[in-house]
Design a protein around this motif. Structure first.
Motif, PDB file in Angstrom:
ATOM      1  N   SER A  22       3.117   3.883 -14.102  1.00 17.35           N
ATOM      2  CA  SER A  22       1.746   3.401 -14.213  1.00 17.35           C
ATOM      3  C   SER A  22       0.892   4.114 -13.172  1.00 17.35           C
ATOM      4  CB  SER A  22       1.681   1.888 -13.994  1.00 17.35           C
ATOM      5  OG  SER A  22       1.936   1.579 -12.632  1.00 17.35           O
ATOM      6  N   ARG A  23      -0.400   4.005 -13.323  1.00 18.67           N
ATOM      7  CA  ARG A  23      -1.329   4.623 -12.373  1.00 18.67           C
ATOM      8  C   ARG A  23      -1.118   4.047 -10.976  1.00 18.67           C
ATOM      9  NH1 ARG A  23      -7.355   4.772 -14.205  1.00 18.67           N
ATOM     10  NH2 ARG A  23      -6.379   6.165 -15.690  1.00 18.67           N
ATOM     11  N   VAL A  24      -0.876   2.737 -10.893  1.00 20.34           N
ATOM     12  CA  VAL A  24      -0.649   2.099  -9.592  1.00 20.34           C
ATOM     13  C   VAL A  24       0.634   2.625  -8.962  1.00 20.34           C
ATOM     14  CG1 VAL A  24      -0.203  -0.094  -8.422  1.00 20.34           C
ATOM     15  CG2 VAL A  24      -1.971   0.034 -10.180  1.00 20.34           C
ATOM     16  N   ALA A  25       1.705   2.780  -9.753  1.00 20.10           N
ATOM     17  CA  ALA A  25       2.967   3.313  -9.227  1.00 20.10           C
ATOM     18  C   ALA A  25       2.770   4.738  -8.716  1.00 20.10           C
ATOM     19  CB  ALA A  25       4.058   3.276 -10.293  1.00 20.10           C
ATOM     20  N   ARG A  26       2.011   5.528  -9.438  1.00 19.21           N
ATOM     21  CA  ARG A  26       1.734   6.909  -8.977  1.00 19.21           C
ATOM     22  C   ARG A  26       0.906   6.888  -7.695  1.00 19.21           C
ATOM     23  NH1 ARG A  26       0.847   7.554 -14.594  1.00 19.21           N
ATOM     24  NH2 ARG A  26      -1.393   7.601 -14.254  1.00 19.21           N
ATOM     25  N   ASN A  27      -0.051   5.971  -7.599  1.00 17.93           N
ATOM     26  CA  ASN A  27      -0.864   5.863  -6.386  1.00 17.93           C
ATOM     27  C   ASN A  27      -0.031   5.399  -5.203  1.00 17.93           C
ATOM     28  OD1 ASN A  27      -3.124   6.757  -7.725  1.00 17.93           O
ATOM     29  ND2 ASN A  27      -3.963   4.721  -8.056  1.00 17.93           N
ATOM     30  N   GLU A  28       0.893   4.467  -5.438  1.00 16.30           N
ATOM     31  CA  GLU A  28       1.809   4.030  -4.372  1.00 16.30           C
ATOM     32  C   GLU A  28       2.666   5.204  -3.897  1.00 16.30           C
ATOM     33  OE1 GLU A  28       2.131   1.379  -2.579  1.00 16.30           O
ATOM     34  OE2 GLU A  28       1.210  -0.254  -3.696  1.00 16.30           O
ATOM     35  N   ALA A  29       3.125   6.026  -4.826  1.00 20.94           N
ATOM     36  CA  ALA A  29       3.951   7.188  -4.464  1.00 20.94           C
ATOM     37  C   ALA A  29       3.142   8.191  -3.646  1.00 20.94           C
ATOM     38  CB  ALA A  29       4.513   7.849  -5.721  1.00 20.94           C
ATOM     39  N   GLY A  54       7.198  10.125   7.378  1.00 19.47           N
ATOM     40  CA  GLY A  54       7.426  10.513   8.759  1.00 19.47           C
ATOM     41  C   GLY A  54       6.651   9.690   9.767  1.00 19.47           C
ATOM     42  N   ARG A  55       5.902   8.713   9.303  1.00 18.56           N
ATOM     43  CA  ARG A  55       5.117   7.859  10.193  1.00 18.56           C
ATOM     44  C   ARG A  55       5.762   6.486  10.292  1.00 18.56           C
ATOM     45  NH1 ARG A  55      -0.071   9.633  11.411  1.00 18.56           N
ATOM     46  NH2 ARG A  55      -0.565  11.634  10.465  1.00 18.56           N
ATOM     47  N   ILE A  56       5.476   5.801  11.381  1.00 16.36           N
ATOM     48  CA  ILE A  56       6.030   4.477  11.638  1.00 16.36           C
ATOM     49  C   ILE A  56       4.890   3.466  11.623  1.00 16.36           C
ATOM     50  CG2 ILE A  56       7.243   3.039  13.314  1.00 16.36           C
ATOM     51  CD1 ILE A  56       8.546   5.651  14.348  1.00 16.36           C
ATOM     52  N   VAL A  86      -7.338   3.470   2.834  1.00 15.71           N
ATOM     53  CA  VAL A  86      -6.679   4.318   3.826  1.00 15.71           C
ATOM     54  C   VAL A  86      -7.766   4.979   4.658  1.00 15.71           C
ATOM     55  CG1 VAL A  86      -5.161   6.286   4.195  1.00 15.71           C
ATOM     56  CG2 VAL A  86      -4.730   4.742   2.285  1.00 15.71           C
ATOM     57  N   TYR A  87      -7.662   4.815   5.982  1.00 16.95           N
ATOM     58  CA  TYR A  87      -8.585   5.483   6.900  1.00 16.95           C
ATOM     59  C   TYR A  87      -7.787   6.454   7.753  1.00 16.95           C
ATOM     60  CZ  TYR A  87     -12.233   6.502  10.228  1.00 16.95           C
ATOM     61  OH  TYR A  87     -13.153   7.171  10.992  1.00 16.95           O
ATOM     62  N   ASP A  88      -8.185   7.715   7.713  1.00 16.21           N
ATOM     63  CA  ASP A  88      -7.531   8.756   8.504  1.00 16.21           C
ATOM     64  C   ASP A  88      -8.258   8.864   9.831  1.00 16.21           C
ATOM     65  OD1 ASP A  88      -6.390  10.985   9.627  1.00 16.21           O
ATOM     66  OD2 ASP A  88      -6.514  12.205   7.813  1.00 16.21           O
ATOM     67  N   GLY A  89      -7.634   8.307  10.867  1.00 19.53           N
ATOM     68  CA  GLY A  89      -8.227   8.324  12.192  1.00 19.53           C
ATOM     69  C   GLY A  89      -7.758   9.496  13.043  1.00 19.53           C
ATOM     70  N   GLY A  90      -7.265  10.546  12.398  1.00 19.92           N
ATOM     71  CA  GLY A  90      -6.740  11.686  13.147  1.00 19.92           C
ATOM     72  C   GLY A  90      -5.243  11.539  13.317  1.00 19.92           C
ATOM     73  N   GLY A  91      -4.800  11.146  14.502  1.00 20.63           N
ATOM     74  CA  GLY A  91      -3.373  10.973  14.751  1.00 20.63           C
ATOM     75  C   GLY A  91      -2.803   9.714  14.112  1.00 20.63           C
ATOM     76  N   GLU A 105       3.909   9.407   0.213  1.00 22.74           N
ATOM     77  CA  GLU A 105       3.979  10.814   0.646  1.00 22.74           C
ATOM     78  C   GLU A 105       3.074  11.049   1.842  1.00 22.74           C
ATOM     79  OE1 GLU A 105       3.065  13.483  -2.555  1.00 22.74           O
ATOM     80  OE2 GLU A 105       4.659  12.667  -3.831  1.00 22.74           O
ATOM     81  N   ARG A 106       1.886  10.462   1.801  1.00 19.71           N
ATOM     82  CA  ARG A 106       0.915  10.641   2.889  1.00 19.71           C
ATOM     83  C   ARG A 106       1.422  10.023   4.196  1.00 19.71           C
ATOM     84  NH1 ARG A 106      -5.484   9.249   2.099  1.00 19.71           N
ATOM     85  NH2 ARG A 106      -6.178  10.071   4.088  1.00 19.71           N
TER      86      ARG A 106
END
Length: 143
Positions: free
Chosen positions: A31-38, A46-48, A73-78, A42-43
């Motif tokens: 589904s579109r939601v499953a693809r968005n979750e995937a 490697g993050r905790i 999702v907010y990309d705050g840099g690090g 991915e994004r």
């Protein structure tokens, strides 16, 4: 006698209602939601995840992404912050999210988030979140 059949039907209905929450809330495969979750996974690879926070410093509105059926999702840099709605279905494919901030350059869970249908311009929902979960890369200097 039809009474035993009604009891069996009621028991079946109750049994269906007690599925584990994960089974009830899991998106349909492909589904579109499953693809968005995937894509989100991915994004965040490697993050905790850290402890949720009520507010984040977010002066650049262009760094806030709305992911249909998943959250914000907010990309705050690090650090990447993820805020999941209490009801993710309010983030539909035709919705535009409007946020009324109360804390200047911060995004907070108390801010008002409304969805508006992009075709009609009519208010289509309210988005409530519980907080922002920070995702950071582990320190490479630690063991």
């Amino acid at each position: 006698m039809r009474f035993p059949h009604l009891i069996a039907a009621a028991a079946l209905a109750v049994g269906i209602g007690v599925l584990p929450a994960a089974a009830q809330d899991a998106p349909e495969p492909n589904s579109r939601v499953a693809r968005n979750e995937a894509r989100l996974a991915e994004r965040l690879a490697g993050r905790i995840a850290g402890e949720p926070v009520s507010c984040i410093y977010a002066p650049n509105a262009n760094r806030l992404d709305t992911i249909e059926g998943v959250g914000f999702v907010y990309d705050g840099g690090g650090t990447i912050y993820v805020a999941r709605p209490i009801d993710p279905s309010v983030l539909g494919p035709n919705d535009i999210v409007l946020i009324q901030r109360f804390s200047g350059g911060q995004l907070c869970k108390q801010d008002i988030r409304q969805t508006v249908d992009r075709n009609s311009g009519i208010l289509s929902g309210i988005v409530a979140i519980e907080g922002f979960v920070p995702y950071t890369k582990p320190d490479e200097g630690r063991s």
